[in-house]
Design an enzyme around this catalytic site. Structure first.
Site, PDB file in Angstrom:
ATOM      1  N   ASP A  34     -19.568   4.034  69.412  1.00 43.34           N
ATOM      2  CA  ASP A  34     -19.991   3.964  70.563  1.00 43.34           C
ATOM      3  C   ASP A  34     -21.444   4.009  70.824  1.00 43.34           C
ATOM      4  O   ASP A  34     -22.303   4.490  70.254  1.00 43.34           O
ATOM      5  CB  ASP A  34     -19.257   5.390  71.373  1.00 43.34           C
ATOM      6  CG  ASP A  34     -17.866   5.376  71.500  1.00 43.34           C
ATOM      7  OD1 ASP A  34     -17.467   4.611  70.970  1.00 43.34           O
ATOM      8  OD2 ASP A  34     -17.553   6.498  72.045  1.00 43.34           O
ATOM      9  N   LYS A  91     -14.559   0.032  77.363  1.00 43.66           N
ATOM     10  CA  LYS A  91     -13.376   0.618  77.724  1.00 43.66           C
ATOM     11  C   LYS A  91     -13.040   0.633  79.007  1.00 43.66           C
ATOM     12  O   LYS A  91     -13.890   0.488  79.807  1.00 43.66           O
ATOM     13  CB  LYS A  91     -13.837   2.188  77.533  1.00 43.66           C
ATOM     14  CG  LYS A  91     -13.739   2.797  76.207  1.00 43.66           C
ATOM     15  CD  LYS A  91     -13.935   4.354  76.133  1.00 43.66           C
ATOM     16  CE  LYS A  91     -14.339   4.804  74.698  1.00 43.66           C
ATOM     17  NZ  LYS A  91     -13.257   4.727  73.867  1.00 43.66           N
ATOM     18  N   ARG A 175      -0.884  12.019  60.681  1.00 44.29           N
ATOM     19  CA  ARG A 175      -0.040  12.584  59.891  1.00 44.29           C
ATOM     20  C   ARG A 175       1.208  12.208  60.659  1.00 44.29           C
ATOM     21  O   ARG A 175       2.361  11.857  60.076  1.00 44.29           O
ATOM     22  CB  ARG A 175      -0.347  14.156  59.706  1.00 44.29           C
ATOM     23  CG  ARG A 175      -1.109  14.579  58.710  1.00 44.29           C
ATOM     24  CD  ARG A 175      -0.898  15.881  58.204  1.00 44.29           C
ATOM     25  NE  ARG A 175      -1.863  16.335  57.085  1.00 44.29           N
ATOM     26  CZ  ARG A 175      -1.500  16.193  55.889  1.00 44.29           C
ATOM     27  NH1 ARG A 175      -0.445  15.564  55.575  1.00 44.29           N
ATOM     28  NH2 ARG A 175      -2.458  16.503  54.641  1.00 44.29           N
TER      29      ARG A 175
END
Lengths: 312, 177
Positions: A34, A91, A175
Protein backbone atom coordinates in the site's frame (compact mmCIF):
# COMPACT_ATOMS: atom_id res chain seq x y z
CA UNK A 1 -1.04 -24.27 -13.77
CA UNK A 2 -2.38 -23.59 -17.23
CA UNK A 3 -5.59 -25.48 -16.69
CA UNK A 4 -6.29 -23.49 -13.52
CA UNK A 5 -7.03 -20.38 -15.44
CA UNK A 6 -10.26 -21.34 -17.09
CA UNK A 7 -13.19 -21.40 -14.72
CA UNK A 8 -15.54 -21.91 -17.65
CA UNK A 9 -18.40 -20.62 -15.55
CA UNK A 10 -16.70 -17.29 -15.13
CA UNK A 11 -18.88 -15.45 -17.60
CA UNK A 12 -16.09 -13.70 -19.52
CA UNK A 13 -14.41 -15.11 -22.59
CA UNK A 14 -11.67 -17.60 -21.77
CA UNK A 15 -8.94 -15.47 -23.37
CA UNK A 16 -9.95 -12.44 -21.31
CA UNK A 17 -9.79 -14.43 -18.12
CA UNK A 18 -6.42 -15.94 -19.04
CA UNK A 19 -5.02 -12.43 -19.40
CA UNK A 20 -6.62 -11.25 -16.13
CA UNK A 21 -5.58 -14.22 -14.02
CA UNK A 22 -2.24 -14.45 -15.83
CA UNK A 23 -1.00 -11.16 -14.37
CA UNK A 24 -1.73 -12.45 -10.87
CA UNK A 25 0.24 -15.62 -11.69
CA UNK A 26 3.25 -13.40 -12.44
CA UNK A 27 3.05 -11.80 -8.98
CA UNK A 28 3.34 -15.10 -7.09
CA UNK A 29 5.97 -15.19 -4.37
CA UNK A 30 5.95 -11.41 -4.20
CA UNK A 31 4.78 -8.55 -2.02
CA UNK A 32 2.21 -5.89 -2.96
CA UNK A 33 2.50 -2.72 -0.88
CA UNK A 34 0.00 0.00 0.00
CA UNK A 35 1.34 3.42 -0.96
CA UNK A 36 -0.19 6.88 -0.70
CA UNK A 37 2.31 8.99 -2.66
CA UNK A 38 4.63 8.67 -5.66
CA UNK A 39 7.60 8.80 -3.27
CA UNK A 40 6.25 5.83 -1.29
CA UNK A 41 5.62 3.97 -4.55
CA UNK A 42 9.28 4.48 -5.50
CA UNK A 43 10.37 3.10 -2.11
CA UNK A 44 8.20 0.03 -2.73
CA UNK A 45 9.60 -0.45 -6.25
CA UNK A 46 13.21 -0.14 -5.07
CA UNK A 47 12.52 -2.61 -2.28
CA UNK A 48 11.42 -5.20 -4.85
CA UNK A 49 7.62 -5.02 -4.52
CA UNK A 50 5.85 -6.85 -7.38
CA UNK A 51 3.08 -4.22 -7.45
CA UNK A 52 1.76 -1.28 -5.45
CA UNK A 53 -1.73 -0.52 -4.18
CA UNK A 54 -2.44 3.18 -4.57
CA UNK A 55 -4.72 4.56 -1.87
CA UNK A 56 -5.25 7.86 -0.11
CA UNK A 57 -4.74 6.61 3.43
CA UNK A 58 -3.22 3.39 4.68
CA UNK A 59 -5.78 1.19 6.46
CA UNK A 60 -4.52 2.02 9.95
CA UNK A 61 -5.13 5.71 9.25
CA UNK A 62 -8.56 4.98 7.73
CA UNK A 63 -9.31 3.15 10.96
CA UNK A 64 -8.02 5.99 13.14
CA UNK A 65 -9.71 8.81 11.24
CA UNK A 66 -13.10 7.19 10.79
CA UNK A 67 -15.61 8.67 8.37
CA UNK A 68 -16.39 7.27 4.93
CA UNK A 69 -13.44 5.78 3.04
CA UNK A 70 -13.73 6.00 -0.75
CA UNK A 71 -11.79 5.47 -3.96
CA UNK A 72 -8.61 7.56 -4.06
CA UNK A 73 -8.23 10.81 -5.96
CA UNK A 74 -7.35 9.96 -9.59
CA UNK A 75 -4.68 12.64 -9.58
CA UNK A 76 -2.76 10.81 -6.86
CA UNK A 77 -3.17 7.51 -8.71
CA UNK A 78 -1.83 9.12 -11.92
CA UNK A 79 1.24 10.41 -10.09
CA UNK A 80 1.94 6.93 -8.78
CA UNK A 81 1.43 5.41 -12.24
CA UNK A 82 3.94 7.89 -13.65
CA UNK A 83 6.51 7.15 -10.94
CA UNK A 84 6.85 3.36 -11.22
CA UNK A 85 7.02 0.62 -13.87
CA UNK A 86 5.54 -2.16 -11.71
CA UNK A 87 1.77 -2.80 -11.83
CA UNK A 88 -0.41 -0.26 -9.98
CA UNK A 89 -3.56 -1.47 -8.25
CA UNK A 90 -6.27 0.69 -6.68
CA UNK A 91 -9.24 0.12 -4.40
CA UNK A 92 -12.92 0.63 -5.12
CA UNK A 93 -15.77 0.34 -2.62
CA UNK A 94 -17.69 -2.92 -2.55
CA UNK A 95 -20.47 -2.71 -5.14
CA UNK A 96 -19.39 0.69 -6.48
CA UNK A 97 -19.55 0.02 -10.21
CA UNK A 98 -18.70 3.60 -11.17
CA UNK A 99 -15.56 3.79 -9.02
CA UNK A 100 -14.47 0.62 -10.84
CA UNK A 101 -15.22 2.22 -14.21
CA UNK A 102 -13.16 5.28 -13.27
CA UNK A 103 -10.22 3.12 -12.19
CA UNK A 104 -10.49 1.09 -15.39
CA UNK A 105 -10.49 4.29 -17.47
CA UNK A 106 -7.42 5.48 -15.53
CA UNK A 107 -5.62 2.39 -16.78
CA UNK A 108 -4.65 0.91 -13.41
CA UNK A 109 -3.56 -2.72 -13.68
CA UNK A 110 -5.87 -4.28 -11.07
CA UNK A 111 -8.88 -3.15 -9.03
CA UNK A 112 -9.30 -4.28 -5.42
CA UNK A 113 -13.00 -4.34 -4.56
CA UNK A 114 -12.16 -3.84 -0.94
CA UNK A 115 -13.78 -4.05 2.47
CA UNK A 116 -11.14 -1.57 3.70
CA UNK A 117 -13.26 1.13 2.06
CA UNK A 118 -16.82 1.81 3.20
CA UNK A 119 -19.17 -0.45 1.19
CA UNK A 120 -21.38 1.27 -1.39
CA UNK A 121 -23.82 -1.61 -1.75
CA UNK A 122 -25.05 -3.73 1.15
CA UNK A 123 -26.44 -6.51 -1.09
CA UNK A 124 -24.27 -6.94 -4.17
CA UNK A 125 -20.67 -6.93 -5.23
CA UNK A 126 -19.60 -5.64 -8.63
CA UNK A 127 -20.15 -8.02 -11.56
CA UNK A 128 -16.46 -8.17 -12.32
CA UNK A 129 -16.66 -10.24 -15.50
CA UNK A 130 -18.30 -7.21 -17.17
CA UNK A 131 -14.95 -5.40 -16.94
CA UNK A 132 -11.78 -5.72 -18.98
CA UNK A 133 -9.75 -4.72 -15.93
CA UNK A 134 -8.98 -7.63 -13.59
CA UNK A 135 -10.16 -7.66 -9.96
CA UNK A 136 -8.83 -8.94 -6.66
CA UNK A 137 -11.27 -9.49 -3.77
CA UNK A 138 -11.02 -10.44 -0.12
CA UNK A 139 -12.45 -13.56 1.50
CA UNK A 140 -12.84 -15.11 4.96
CA UNK A 141 -13.77 -18.57 3.74
CA UNK A 142 -14.06 -20.75 0.64
CA UNK A 143 -17.68 -19.88 -0.12
CA UNK A 144 -16.89 -16.18 -0.17
CA UNK A 145 -13.79 -16.73 -2.34
CA UNK A 146 -15.75 -18.76 -4.91
CA UNK A 147 -18.63 -16.25 -4.95
CA UNK A 148 -16.12 -13.56 -5.87
CA UNK A 149 -14.49 -15.76 -8.55
CA UNK A 150 -17.93 -16.53 -9.95
CA UNK A 151 -18.50 -12.76 -10.24
CA UNK A 152 -15.25 -12.54 -12.20
CA UNK A 153 -12.46 -11.95 -9.66
CA UNK A 154 -9.15 -13.13 -11.14
CA UNK A 155 -7.26 -13.04 -7.84
CA UNK A 156 -8.25 -13.62 -4.20
CA UNK A 157 -6.75 -12.49 -0.90
CA UNK A 158 -7.61 -13.16 2.69
CA UNK A 159 -9.39 -10.27 4.36
CA UNK A 160 -7.58 -10.48 7.66
CA UNK A 161 -8.24 -7.34 9.70
CA UNK A 162 -6.68 -4.45 7.81
CA UNK A 163 -4.82 -1.69 9.61
CA UNK A 164 -4.36 -3.56 12.89
CA UNK A 165 -0.92 -5.11 12.45
CA UNK A 166 -2.50 -8.16 14.12
CA UNK A 167 -2.12 -11.30 11.97
CA UNK A 168 -4.69 -13.42 13.82
CA UNK A 169 -7.62 -12.81 11.46
CA UNK A 170 -5.58 -13.44 8.30
CA UNK A 171 -4.45 -16.73 9.82
CA UNK A 172 -8.04 -17.62 10.68
CA UNK A 173 -9.14 -16.88 7.10
CA UNK A 174 -6.44 -18.88 5.34
CA UNK A 175 -6.92 -21.79 7.77
CA UNK A 176 -10.65 -21.72 7.07
CA UNK A 177 -10.12 -21.68 3.30
CA UNK A 178 -7.58 -24.52 3.53
CA UNK A 179 -9.78 -26.71 5.71
CA UNK A 180 -12.81 -26.13 3.49
CA UNK A 181 -10.78 -27.06 0.40
CA UNK A 182 -9.76 -30.25 2.20
CA UNK A 183 -13.44 -30.90 2.99
CA UNK A 184 -14.37 -30.34 -0.67
CA UNK A 185 -11.69 -32.81 -1.79
CA UNK A 186 -12.98 -35.37 0.68
CA UNK A 187 -16.57 -34.77 -0.42
CA UNK A 188 -15.68 -35.25 -4.08
CA UNK A 189 -13.71 -38.41 -3.31
CA UNK A 190 -16.36 -40.00 -1.15
CA UNK A 191 -19.62 -38.71 -2.58
CA UNK A 192 -18.84 -37.40 -6.06
CA UNK A 193 -20.99 -34.77 -7.76
CA UNK A 194 -23.89 -35.14 -5.35
CA UNK A 195 -21.72 -34.43 -2.34
CA UNK A 196 -20.10 -31.43 -4.07
CA UNK A 197 -23.55 -30.04 -4.89
CA UNK A 198 -24.62 -30.41 -1.27
CA UNK A 199 -21.45 -28.73 0.00
CA UNK A 200 -21.86 -25.91 -2.54
CA UNK A 201 -25.36 -25.25 -1.20
CA UNK A 202 -24.06 -25.29 2.34
CA UNK A 203 -21.24 -22.78 1.80
CA UNK A 204 -23.14 -20.76 -0.80
CA UNK A 205 -21.08 -21.06 -3.95
CA UNK A 206 -21.10 -22.27 -7.54
CA UNK A 207 -21.03 -26.07 -7.92
CA UNK A 208 -18.67 -26.16 -10.91
CA UNK A 209 -16.14 -23.86 -9.23
CA UNK A 210 -16.26 -25.91 -6.04
CA UNK A 211 -15.68 -29.10 -8.02
CA UNK A 212 -12.76 -27.48 -9.85
CA UNK A 213 -11.31 -26.37 -6.49
CA UNK A 214 -11.66 -29.90 -5.10
CA UNK A 215 -9.92 -31.37 -8.14
CA UNK A 216 -7.08 -28.84 -8.01
CA UNK A 217 -6.72 -28.98 -4.24
CA UNK A 218 -6.45 -25.20 -4.21
CA UNK A 219 -8.34 -22.10 -5.30
CA UNK A 220 -8.54 -21.84 -9.10
CA UNK A 221 -6.89 -18.40 -9.00
CA UNK A 222 -3.89 -16.93 -7.20
CA UNK A 223 -4.51 -16.36 -3.48
CA UNK A 224 -2.56 -13.76 -1.50
CA UNK A 225 -2.47 -12.98 2.21
CA UNK A 226 -3.72 -9.60 3.42
CA UNK A 227 -4.92 -7.85 6.55
CA UNK A 228 -2.57 -7.50 9.50
CA UNK A 229 0.82 -8.43 8.04
CA UNK A 230 3.27 -6.26 10.01
CA UNK A 231 6.60 -8.10 10.14
CA UNK A 232 8.80 -10.37 7.99
CA UNK A 233 7.77 -13.26 10.21
CA UNK A 234 4.08 -12.48 9.61
CA UNK A 235 4.66 -12.54 5.85
CA UNK A 236 6.56 -15.83 6.08
CA UNK A 237 3.82 -17.28 8.29
CA UNK A 238 1.19 -16.60 5.62
CA UNK A 239 3.44 -18.18 2.96
CA UNK A 240 3.83 -21.16 5.29
CA UNK A 241 0.03 -21.54 5.25
CA UNK A 242 0.12 -21.78 1.46
CA UNK A 243 -0.59 -18.22 0.36
CA UNK A 244 0.87 -17.35 -3.06
CA UNK A 245 2.14 -13.94 -1.95
CA UNK A 246 1.46 -11.11 0.48
CA UNK A 247 -0.22 -7.72 0.58
CA UNK A 248 1.26 -5.38 3.16
CA UNK A 249 -1.00 -2.46 3.94
CA UNK A 250 -0.01 -0.36 6.91
CA UNK A 251 3.02 -2.46 7.87
CA UNK A 252 5.56 -0.62 5.73
CA UNK A 253 4.85 3.05 6.31
CA UNK A 254 2.90 3.16 9.61
CA UNK A 255 5.11 4.49 12.43
CA UNK A 256 8.17 4.32 10.14
CA UNK A 257 10.60 6.88 11.51
CA UNK A 258 12.11 7.87 8.14
CA UNK A 259 11.81 6.91 4.46
CA UNK A 260 14.97 4.84 5.01
CA UNK A 261 13.27 2.91 7.78
CA UNK A 262 10.26 2.28 5.52
CA UNK A 263 12.62 1.07 2.76
CA UNK A 264 14.31 -1.31 5.19
CA UNK A 265 10.96 -2.67 6.35
CA UNK A 266 9.82 -3.09 2.75
CA UNK A 267 13.02 -4.88 1.73
CA UNK A 268 12.84 -7.11 4.78
CA UNK A 269 9.29 -8.22 4.03
CA UNK A 270 10.16 -8.91 0.38
CA UNK A 271 13.10 -11.03 1.52
CA UNK A 272 11.06 -12.95 4.08
CA UNK A 273 8.30 -13.66 1.55
CA UNK A 274 10.73 -14.89 -1.11
CA UNK A 275 12.77 -17.00 1.35
CA UNK A 276 10.07 -17.97 3.82
CA UNK A 277 11.54 -21.42 4.52
CA UNK A 278 15.10 -20.14 5.07
CA UNK A 279 15.55 -19.51 8.80
CA UNK A 280 18.81 -17.59 8.38
CA UNK A 281 17.16 -15.30 5.83
CA UNK A 282 14.29 -14.74 8.25
CA UNK A 283 16.71 -13.75 11.02
CA UNK A 284 18.40 -11.26 8.68
CA UNK A 285 15.05 -9.90 7.50
CA UNK A 286 13.77 -9.52 11.06
CA UNK A 287 16.89 -7.58 12.08
CA UNK A 288 16.69 -5.35 9.01
CA UNK A 289 13.00 -4.70 9.58
CA UNK A 290 13.54 -3.01 12.93
CA UNK A 291 10.63 -1.71 14.99
CA UNK A 292 7.22 -2.77 13.67
CA UNK A 293 4.04 -0.68 13.67
CA UNK A 294 2.51 -0.54 17.13
CA UNK A 295 -0.77 -2.05 16.01
CA UNK A 296 -4.12 -2.72 17.62
CA UNK A 297 -5.06 -6.09 19.07
CA UNK A 298 -7.90 -7.63 17.09
CA UNK A 299 -9.38 -9.04 20.31
CA UNK A 300 -9.94 -5.48 21.55
CA UNK A 301 -12.00 -4.40 18.53
CA UNK A 302 -15.76 -4.08 18.75
CA UNK A 303 -17.68 -5.92 16.02
CA UNK A 304 -18.61 -2.64 14.32
CA UNK A 305 -14.93 -1.68 14.20
CA UNK A 306 -14.01 -4.73 12.14
CA UNK A 307 -13.67 -4.41 8.37
CA UNK A 308 -13.60 -8.12 7.55
CA UNK A 309 -17.35 -8.47 8.10
CA UNK A 310 -18.02 -6.22 5.11
CA UNK A 311 -18.83 -8.27 2.01
CA UNK A 312 -21.64 -10.67 1.22
CA UNK B 1 12.88 -9.16 -10.35
CA UNK B 2 16.50 -8.03 -10.67
CA UNK B 3 16.29 -6.32 -7.27
CA UNK B 4 15.14 -9.51 -5.58
CA UNK B 5 17.66 -11.59 -7.55
CA UNK B 6 20.44 -9.24 -6.44
CA UNK B 7 19.36 -9.38 -2.79
CA UNK B 8 19.14 -13.16 -2.85
CA UNK B 9 22.62 -13.36 -4.33
CA UNK B 10 21.25 -14.90 -7.53
CA UNK B 11 22.14 -12.27 -10.12
CA UNK B 12 25.81 -13.13 -10.59
CA UNK B 13 25.20 -16.91 -10.53
CA UNK B 14 22.47 -16.37 -13.13
CA UNK B 15 24.85 -14.41 -15.35
CA UNK B 16 27.41 -17.16 -14.95
CA UNK B 17 24.78 -19.78 -15.82
CA UNK B 18 23.46 -17.99 -18.89
CA UNK B 19 26.64 -16.59 -20.38
CA UNK B 20 29.54 -18.88 -19.57
CA UNK B 21 29.96 -22.62 -20.18
CA UNK B 22 31.22 -24.61 -17.20
CA UNK B 23 34.54 -26.47 -17.44
CA UNK B 24 32.80 -29.63 -18.58
CA UNK B 25 30.72 -27.93 -21.27
CA UNK B 26 31.51 -26.66 -24.73
CA UNK B 27 28.47 -24.39 -24.99
CA UNK B 28 26.44 -22.16 -22.71
CA UNK B 29 23.44 -23.85 -21.11
CA UNK B 30 20.04 -23.61 -22.77
CA UNK B 31 17.94 -20.86 -21.18
CA UNK B 32 14.45 -19.60 -21.98
CA UNK B 33 12.90 -16.42 -20.61
CA UNK B 34 9.29 -15.30 -21.05
CA UNK B 35 8.06 -11.71 -20.65
CA UNK B 36 10.07 -10.28 -17.72
CA UNK B 37 12.40 -13.22 -18.33
CA UNK B 38 13.04 -11.90 -21.85
CA UNK B 39 13.81 -8.49 -20.32
CA UNK B 40 16.30 -10.12 -17.92
CA UNK B 41 18.02 -11.97 -20.78
CA UNK B 42 18.48 -8.81 -22.87
CA UNK B 43 21.75 -6.86 -22.84
CA UNK B 44 19.85 -3.55 -22.86
CA UNK B 45 16.37 -2.36 -21.90
CA UNK B 46 14.32 0.80 -22.57
CA UNK B 47 11.50 2.24 -20.45
CA UNK B 48 13.05 0.84 -17.29
CA UNK B 49 12.27 2.05 -13.80
CA UNK B 50 13.81 5.33 -12.57
CA UNK B 51 17.54 4.84 -12.22
CA UNK B 52 17.60 1.92 -14.65
CA UNK B 53 17.65 -1.77 -13.81
CA UNK B 54 20.09 -4.62 -13.75
CA UNK B 55 19.90 -7.33 -16.37
CA UNK B 56 21.34 -10.82 -16.72
CA UNK B 57 22.00 -10.48 -20.46
CA UNK B 58 22.71 -13.20 -22.97
CA UNK B 59 20.78 -11.86 -25.94
CA UNK B 60 22.34 -9.06 -28.01
CA UNK B 61 19.10 -7.14 -28.12
CA UNK B 62 17.50 -4.07 -26.62
CA UNK B 63 14.02 -4.69 -25.24
CA UNK B 64 11.27 -2.15 -24.70
CA UNK B 65 9.37 -2.79 -21.47
CA UNK B 66 5.56 -2.53 -21.35
CA UNK B 67 5.40 -2.00 -25.10
CA UNK B 68 1.61 -2.12 -25.25
CA UNK B 69 0.83 -0.20 -22.04
CA UNK B 70 -0.83 -1.31 -18.82
CA UNK B 71 -2.88 -4.41 -18.05
CA UNK B 72 -5.78 -2.84 -19.95
CA UNK B 73 -3.74 -3.28 -23.14
CA UNK B 74 -2.79 -6.88 -22.39
CA UNK B 75 -4.16 -9.31 -24.98
CA UNK B 76 -4.16 -12.72 -26.61
CA UNK B 77 -3.19 -13.03 -30.29
CA UNK B 78 -2.71 -15.88 -32.74
CA UNK B 79 0.90 -15.93 -33.97
CA UNK B 80 2.24 -17.77 -36.98
CA UNK B 81 5.50 -19.26 -35.74
CA UNK B 82 7.43 -20.91 -38.56
CA UNK B 83 9.89 -22.58 -36.19
CA UNK B 84 7.07 -24.84 -35.00
CA UNK B 85 6.93 -26.31 -38.50
CA UNK B 86 5.24 -25.80 -41.83
CA UNK B 87 1.48 -25.40 -41.86
CA UNK B 88 1.12 -25.35 -38.07
CA UNK B 89 -1.95 -23.66 -36.56
CA UNK B 90 -1.33 -20.16 -35.15
CA UNK B 91 -0.07 -20.16 -31.54
CA UNK B 92 -2.45 -18.51 -29.05
CA UNK B 93 0.04 -16.15 -27.41
CA UNK B 94 -0.76 -14.40 -24.11
CA UNK B 95 0.79 -10.93 -23.82
CA UNK B 96 0.67 -9.46 -20.29
CA UNK B 97 2.19 -5.98 -19.94
CA UNK B 98 4.57 -7.43 -22.46
CA UNK B 99 7.96 -6.21 -23.64
CA UNK B 100 9.16 -6.52 -27.24
CA UNK B 101 12.57 -6.65 -28.85
CA UNK B 102 13.20 -3.12 -30.05
CA UNK B 103 16.38 -3.88 -31.92
CA UNK B 104 19.43 -6.07 -32.27
CA UNK B 105 22.66 -4.69 -30.83
CA UNK B 106 25.47 -4.97 -33.35
CA UNK B 107 28.57 -5.47 -31.23
CA UNK B 108 28.54 -8.83 -29.52
CA UNK B 109 30.15 -8.97 -26.09
CA UNK B 110 31.25 -11.86 -23.94
CA UNK B 111 31.16 -15.45 -25.05
CA UNK B 112 27.86 -15.43 -26.90
CA UNK B 113 27.64 -17.68 -29.88
CA UNK B 114 26.00 -16.89 -33.16
CA UNK B 115 23.69 -14.14 -34.25
CA UNK B 116 20.31 -13.11 -33.00
CA UNK B 117 17.58 -14.95 -34.92
CA UNK B 118 14.10 -13.46 -35.01
CA UNK B 119 11.68 -16.37 -34.46
CA UNK B 120 8.39 -14.56 -33.99
CA UNK B 121 6.75 -11.31 -35.04
CA UNK B 122 3.43 -9.83 -33.94
CA UNK B 123 2.07 -8.03 -37.01
CA UNK B 124 0.23 -5.22 -35.24
CA UNK B 125 -2.64 -4.00 -37.42
CA UNK B 126 -0.83 -5.36 -40.46
CA UNK B 127 1.15 -2.10 -40.63
CA UNK B 128 4.93 -1.93 -40.92
CA UNK B 129 7.27 -4.71 -39.93
CA UNK B 130 5.49 -5.72 -36.78
CA UNK B 131 6.95 -6.24 -33.31
CA UNK B 132 9.65 -8.81 -32.60
CA UNK B 133 8.26 -11.10 -29.90
CA UNK B 134 10.49 -14.21 -30.05
CA UNK B 135 14.28 -14.35 -30.49
CA UNK B 136 17.09 -16.79 -30.08
CA UNK B 137 20.85 -16.44 -29.93
CA UNK B 138 22.77 -19.68 -29.58
CA UNK B 139 21.22 -21.47 -26.62
CA UNK B 140 19.40 -18.42 -25.26
CA UNK B 141 15.72 -18.11 -26.20
CA UNK B 142 13.25 -15.38 -25.25
CA UNK B 143 9.54 -14.73 -25.83
CA UNK B 144 7.49 -11.62 -25.08
CA UNK B 145 4.45 -13.78 -24.42
CA UNK B 146 3.61 -16.54 -21.92
CA UNK B 147 3.39 -20.07 -23.39
CA UNK B 148 3.35 -21.33 -19.77
CA UNK B 149 -0.13 -19.83 -19.28
CA UNK B 150 -1.87 -21.89 -21.95
CA UNK B 151 -2.42 -25.57 -22.61
CA UNK B 152 -0.67 -25.44 -25.98
CA UNK B 153 2.64 -27.25 -25.41
CA UNK B 154 4.13 -26.89 -28.90
CA UNK B 155 6.74 -24.30 -27.91
CA UNK B 156 7.66 -26.32 -24.83
CA UNK B 157 8.09 -29.44 -26.98
CA UNK B 158 10.20 -27.51 -29.51
CA UNK B 159 12.28 -26.04 -26.69
CA UNK B 160 12.97 -29.40 -25.07
CA UNK B 161 14.17 -30.70 -28.44
CA UNK B 162 16.57 -27.76 -28.62
CA UNK B 163 17.83 -28.62 -25.14
CA UNK B 164 18.38 -32.26 -26.08
CA UNK B 165 20.20 -31.23 -29.27
CA UNK B 166 22.38 -28.77 -27.35
CA UNK B 167 23.33 -31.38 -24.76
CA UNK B 168 24.10 -33.99 -27.44
CA UNK B 169 26.13 -31.47 -29.42
CA UNK B 170 28.08 -30.58 -26.30
CA UNK B 171 28.85 -34.23 -25.59
CA UNK B 172 30.07 -34.78 -29.16
CA UNK B 173 32.39 -31.78 -28.96
CA UNK B 174 33.77 -32.82 -25.59
CA UNK B 175 34.36 -36.37 -26.79
CA UNK B 176 36.35 -34.99 -29.70
CA UNK B 177 33.94 -36.36 -32.28
Amino acid sequence: MATNLHPGTNGGASDDFTVKAGLAQMLKGGVIMDVTTAAEARIAEEAGAVAVMALERIPSDIRAMGGVARMSNPEMIKEIQAAVTIPVMAKARIGHVVECQILEALGVDYVDESEVLTPADDKFHVQKSDFKIPFVCGCRNLGEALRRIKEGAAMIRTKGEAGTGDIVEAVKHIRTVNSEIAAAKAALASGGEVAISALAREIGCDVALLKQTAELGRLPVVNFAAGGVATPADAALMMHFGCDGVFVGSGIFKDAKTPEHALKRARAIVKATAQYTDKQALIEASIEHGVAMKGISNAGLKPEEKMAGRGW
Amino acid sequence: MAIVARRLGLLDPLREFVKFPSETESNTKPVWGTCAGLVMLAEQASATKQGGQELVGGLDVRVLRNRYGTQMQSFVAGLNLDFLGEGEEPFRAVFIRAPIVEGVISESQGTKEGRVEVLGVYPQDGEGKGDIVAVRQGNVFGTSFHPELTDDVRIHVWWLKQVVDAVRHGELVLNGA
